[in-house]
Design a protein around this motif. Structure first.
Motif: not given
Length: 279
Positions: A118-133
């Protein structure tokens, strides 16, 4: 970023080397699916237990119930640890009898695996939606991106930091290590993918081995860090990433060195990752 259309097929690893097997199709390397994912390689971000697509009736219902129980159980980890009692408390809160923990082969370990996914999924969403540059061609931007990605993922452990050594011990058991390694590979492959890596040579291996080793070493560093705001850990992560990026630059111009590094790294990385299976 190009949207890869090939179907993800990142199976549970039976050994360390096969866990780093690149999925090559049409000259590009696809990222693994986090959670249950979809054919486009996009995780659903649910931490849903994996299914093989052939579940019907009772099997599907049981998986749904187990996922709900595990999700409900996480809030009880600070009190009961990664244990059967925690899963029983989570089940009870949803109105199930506490004996429902019998659905789980190893309740504490399955809860830890669920949290990791679930934590991997959360990070993946942040990467995918551009929250992390996302980085460009700059080595400095790549270093900053990898550092922030690792830091963000490590901070997800914060609510359970005191109990995480127990989780590490559970996930190191031979019966749990293959899925634990698969989860770790999903994490580092997601980060490599969004960092722009599309390599199909030995660098595919060296980058993921390097990043996995940095993550696990930083995780252990975090568990012992008494500095303000975990500042010592973040400095450690930054230094490790900088060295990894420098090594990657060297390997780009020396194919034989890259092959030697892959071969030599497997045994060392297994020990660092705590996944030596012949016990």
């Amino acid at each position: 970023m190009n949207n890869d259309k090939e179907t993800c097929n990142f199976a549970r690893a039976n050994n360390f080397r096969s866990a780093f097997r690149p999925n090559v199709c049409g000259g590009s390397t696809s990222r693994p699916c986090s959670g249950s994912g979809d054919p486009n390689g996009n995780p659903n971000g649910s931490g849903q237990l994996a299914t093989d697509g052939n579940d019907v009736g009772g099997d599907s219902y049981e998986k749904d119930v187990k996922t709900k129980i595990l999700q409900s159980s996480l809030q009880h980890v600070p009190r009961h640890g990664w244990s059967r009692d925690t899963v029983a408390a989570g089940a009870e809160e949803l109105g199930y009898p506490d004996t429902v923990h019998g659905l789980f082969r190893d309740p504490g370990a399955e809860l830890a695996l669920y949290f990791y996914s679930a934590s991997n999924d959360s990070l993946s969403r942040l990467l995918r939606d551009g929250t992390l540059t996302l980085p460009t061609e700059s080595k400095a931007e790549l270093t900053a991106f990898l550092t922030v990605a690792i830091k963000t993922r490590l901070l997800m452990l914060q609510p359970y930091l005191n109990q995480w050594p127990q989780a590490i011990a559970l996930l190191s058991k031979p019966s749990n290590a293959p899925q634990a390694l698969s989860n770790l590979m999903t994490l580092v492959n997601d980060v490599c993918y969004y960092a722009g890596d599309r390599s199909i040579d030995t660098r595919w291996y060296t980058r993921r081995i390097g990043l996995a080793t940095i993550y696990k070493s930083s995780e252990l560093h975090l568990l012992q860090d008494g500095s303000q705001g975990y500042d010592d850990t973040w400095k450690f992560v930054r230094r490790a990433v900088e060295e990894c990026v420098k090594l990657d630059t060297m390997l780009e111009s020396n194919a034989q060195l890259a092959k030697d590094v892959v071969t030599a790294s497997v045994s060392t990385a297994k020990n660092i990752l705590g996944l030596t299976w012949n016990r």
